[in-house]
Design an enzyme around this catalytic site. Structure first.
Site, PDB file in Angstrom:
ATOM      1  N   THR A  77       0.594  -1.149   0.063  1.00  0.00           N
ATOM      2  CA  THR A  77       0.235   0.168  -0.416  1.00  0.00           C
ATOM      3  C   THR A  77       0.780   1.269  -0.304  1.00  0.00           C
ATOM      4  O   THR A  77       2.490   1.536   0.369  1.00  0.00           O
ATOM      5  CB  THR A  77      -0.734  -0.252   1.314  1.00  0.00           C
ATOM      6  OG1 THR A  77      -2.191  -0.977   0.870  1.00  0.00           O
ATOM      7  CG2 THR A  77      -1.653   1.346   1.136  1.00  0.00           C
ATOM      8  N   ARG A 119     -12.088  -8.735  -2.633  1.00  0.00           N
ATOM      9  CA  ARG A 119     -12.161  -8.626  -1.269  1.00  0.00           C
ATOM     10  C   ARG A 119     -11.283  -6.944  -1.561  1.00  0.00           C
ATOM     11  O   ARG A 119     -10.922  -6.145  -2.588  1.00  0.00           O
ATOM     12  CB  ARG A 119     -10.230  -9.285  -1.032  1.00  0.00           C
ATOM     13  CG  ARG A 119     -10.622  -8.906   0.735  1.00  0.00           C
ATOM     14  CD  ARG A 119      -8.968  -7.937   0.696  1.00  0.00           C
ATOM     15  NE  ARG A 119      -8.540  -7.855   2.103  1.00  0.00           N
ATOM     16  CZ  ARG A 119      -7.600  -6.919   2.171  1.00  0.00           C
ATOM     17  NH1 ARG A 119      -7.022  -6.705   0.616  1.00  0.00           N
ATOM     18  NH2 ARG A 119      -7.353  -6.917   3.648  1.00  0.00           N
ATOM     19  N   VAL A 120     -12.196  -6.306  -0.283  1.00  0.00           N
ATOM     20  CA  VAL A 120     -11.780  -4.383  -0.049  1.00  0.00           C
ATOM     21  C   VAL A 120     -11.073  -4.501   1.782  1.00  0.00           C
ATOM     22  O   VAL A 120     -11.823  -4.926   2.279  1.00  0.00           O
ATOM     23  CB  VAL A 120     -12.758  -4.005  -0.057  1.00  0.00           C
ATOM     24  CG1 VAL A 120     -12.828  -2.601   0.293  1.00  0.00           C
ATOM     25  CG2 VAL A 120     -13.551  -4.096  -1.421  1.00  0.00           C
ATOM     26  N   GLY A 121     -10.271  -3.971   1.194  1.00  0.00           N
ATOM     27  CA  GLY A 121      -9.086  -3.678   2.706  1.00  0.00           C
ATOM     28  C   GLY A 121      -9.870  -2.477   3.293  1.00  0.00           C
ATOM     29  O   GLY A 121     -10.921  -1.842   2.799  1.00  0.00           O
ATOM     30  N   ASP A 122      -8.908  -1.871   3.916  1.00  0.00           N
ATOM     31  CA  ASP A 122      -9.326  -1.096   4.734  1.00  0.00           C
ATOM     32  C   ASP A 122      -8.977   0.223   4.469  1.00  0.00           C
ATOM     33  O   ASP A 122     -10.032   1.710   4.140  1.00  0.00           O
ATOM     34  CB  ASP A 122      -8.268  -0.970   5.654  1.00  0.00           C
ATOM     35  CG  ASP A 122      -6.667  -0.775   5.708  1.00  0.00           C
ATOM     36  OD1 ASP A 122      -5.853  -1.218   5.050  1.00  0.00           O
ATOM     37  OD2 ASP A 122      -5.881   0.271   6.055  1.00  0.00           O
ATOM     38  N   THR A 158      -1.409   1.021   6.351  1.00  0.00           N
ATOM     39  CA  THR A 158      -1.079   0.073   5.604  1.00  0.00           C
ATOM     40  C   THR A 158      -1.111  -1.243   6.649  1.00  0.00           C
ATOM     41  O   THR A 158      -0.533  -0.723   7.613  1.00  0.00           O
ATOM     42  CB  THR A 158       0.112   0.543   4.983  1.00  0.00           C
ATOM     43  OG1 THR A 158       0.432  -0.280   4.280  1.00  0.00           O
ATOM     44  CG2 THR A 158       1.181   1.236   5.882  1.00  0.00           C
ATOM     45  N   GLY A 159      -1.287  -2.695   6.047  1.00  0.00           N
ATOM     46  CA  GLY A 159      -1.652  -3.319   6.974  1.00  0.00           C
ATOM     47  C   GLY A 159      -2.190  -4.183   6.838  1.00  0.00           C
ATOM     48  O   GLY A 159      -2.685  -4.219   5.929  1.00  0.00           O
ATOM     49  N   GLY A 203      -5.176  -5.226   6.377  1.00  0.00           N
ATOM     50  CA  GLY A 203      -6.781  -4.197   6.361  1.00  0.00           C
ATOM     51  C   GLY A 203      -7.526  -4.461   7.246  1.00  0.00           C
ATOM     52  O   GLY A 203      -8.497  -3.971   7.944  1.00  0.00           O
TER      53      GLY A 203
END
Ligand code: ASP
Length: 315
Positions: free
Chosen positions: A185, A213-216, A236-237, A239
Site C-alpha cells: 500500500t 476483497r476490499v481492504g481498509d 497500511t497493513g 486491512g
C-alpha cells in the site's frame, strides 16, 4: 491474517514523533511489510529513489502554496506509477492473478471520495478524488472504464498493472513457498500553508486475496481519515484488523474526545487494536499544528518524511 513470522515474535511498535518544521508538513508511506525479498543494496536504492520522487511531488505542491489535498494526490500518484510499490502499476495480485485497486482521499473539511475493486484506472487515487469532487457519493465499487474515461482519467488494461515480480510473488504464495509479509500500500498525509490537512491511500491489497476483497484503504475511518480539528491519517497493513479497529477514526477520536496527543493516540490504538490482536501494519499522520507521526509494528515500513535532521526515509 498475520504471517507466521510475525506471529512467532512479539510485535514491537516504533514511533517517530516530529514537531512542525515549517509552514507545511508532508509524510508518505510505501507500505508496511511489503518487501517481496530482503532488500539488496541495489533495490534499496531503487525504493529510496521512488520514495524521494514521491516526496518531491508533494513538496512541490506545498511549497507553491498548494492545498494538502493536491499534495497528497500528487505524492500517491507518483507511487502508483512506480512499479515497485503495491498500487497502480505493480499492484499486488488477487489469487486469480488480477490487479484490483482500492483508493481513497479525504480532506480536513470532511470531504471524502473512494473507490474499491478498480480494474481499469491508471491512477486510482485520481478517480477517488473525482468521487469526492464530481459525485454525491463517498465510495464507488468497480468504477467502469466508461466512467473513469468520462471523468477525464486514463485507463489501462491488466497487462499495464501486472508486473513479473508480482506474478512470481503470487506463484510463491499459491505454492506456499512465500510465507512472509504479502501486503504493501502507499499513502500520504499533508498539512498545507492554509492550515488544512488531507490524506490519500492507494493499494492493490494483499497479494493472493480473494477476487472482490476490499481492504481498509478505501474505508473512511479505517485506512484513511482526515479532519482539520484532529488529524489526517493514511494506514497500511492487515486491512481486516484496521477495519475492525476503525483505526484512523479511533486515533482521531482519542485526540478529539480525550485530548490525547497524536503520538499517544497512535500508541494506544496500535496497542489495543493491532498488537493485542496480533495484527501488523503502520501509518503516517499529521496533526493540524503540523506535527507528524510515523509508526509501525510491522518488521519494516517504507516511508519518507522530514525529521529533526532533515529529509528521512525508512526502507
Ligand atoms: N491495508 C491494505 C489492505 O488490507 C494492504 C496493506 O497495506 O498492506 O488492503
Amino acid at each position: 491474517m498475520a504471517d507466521e513470522e510475525s506471529r512467532a515474535t512479539p510485535l514491537e511498535t516504533r514511533i517517530w514523533d516530529i514537531p512542525s518544521r515549517g509552514p507545511w508538513s508532508l509524510a508518505l508511506h510505501g507500505g508496511a511489510g511489503g518487501r517481496i525479498e530482503e532488500l539488496s543494496t541495489e533495490s534499496r536504492e531503487a525504493f529510496e529513489a521512488g520514495l524521494s520522487r514521491a516526496y518531491a511531488a508533494g513538496r512541490t505542491v506545498l511549497e507553491a502554496g498548494g492545498s494538502a489535498l493536491d499534495a497528497v494526490c500528487a505524492t500517491v500518484e507518483q507511487l502508483e506509477d512506480d512499479p515497485l510499490f503495491n498500487a497502480g502499476c505493480g499492484a499486488a495480485l488477487t489469487a486469480d492473478g488480477v490487479a484490483e485497486h482500492d483508493a481513497a482521499v479525504m480532506d480536513g473539511q470532511g470531504r471524502a471520495g473512494a473507490i474499491a475493486v478498480s480494474r481499469h484506472a491508471k491512477n486510482p487515487v485520481r478517480v477517488a478524488r473525482s468521487v469526492l469532487e464530481k459525485s454525491d457519493h463517498v465510495l464507488l465499487v468497480s468504477p467502469s472504464e466508461q466512467l473513469v474515461t468520462e471523468w477525464g482519467h486514463e485507463v489501462r488494461d491488466q497487462s499495464y498493472f501486472v508486473t513479473e515480480a508480482r506474478r512470481v510473488q503470487l506463484d510463491r504464495i499459491l505454492n506456499l513457498t512465500l510465507t512472509g509479509p504479502r501486503h504493501g500500500t502507499v499513502g500520504a498525509v499533508a498539512r498545507d500553508v492554509h492550515g488544512d490537512v488531507a490524506a490519500a491511500t492507494s493499494t492493490g491489497g494483499m497479494a493472493g486475496q480473494s477476487l472482490g476483497r476490499v481492504g481498509d484503504s478505501p474505508i473512511i475511518g479505517a485506512g484513511t481519515y482526515a479532519r482539520n480539528d484532529s488529524v489526517a491519517i493514511s494506514c497500511t497493513g492487515e486491512g481486516e484488523a484496521f477495519i475492525r479497529g476503525v483505526v484512523s477514526y479511533d486515533i482521531a477520536s482519542r485526540m478529539r474526545f480525550l485530548g490525547s496527543s497524536l503520538r499517544d493516540a497512535v500508541a494506544t490504538t496500535f496497542a489495543e487494536e493491532l498488537t493485542a490482536k496480533n495484527a501488523s501494519g503502520g501509518l503516517v499522520g499529521v496533526a493540524p499544528d503540523g506535527r507528524v507521526v510515523v509508526a509501525h509494528n510491522s518488521p519494516t515500513m517504507f516511508a519518507a518524511f522530514e525529521d529533526h535532521d532533515g529529509f528521512a526515509m525508512l526502507t
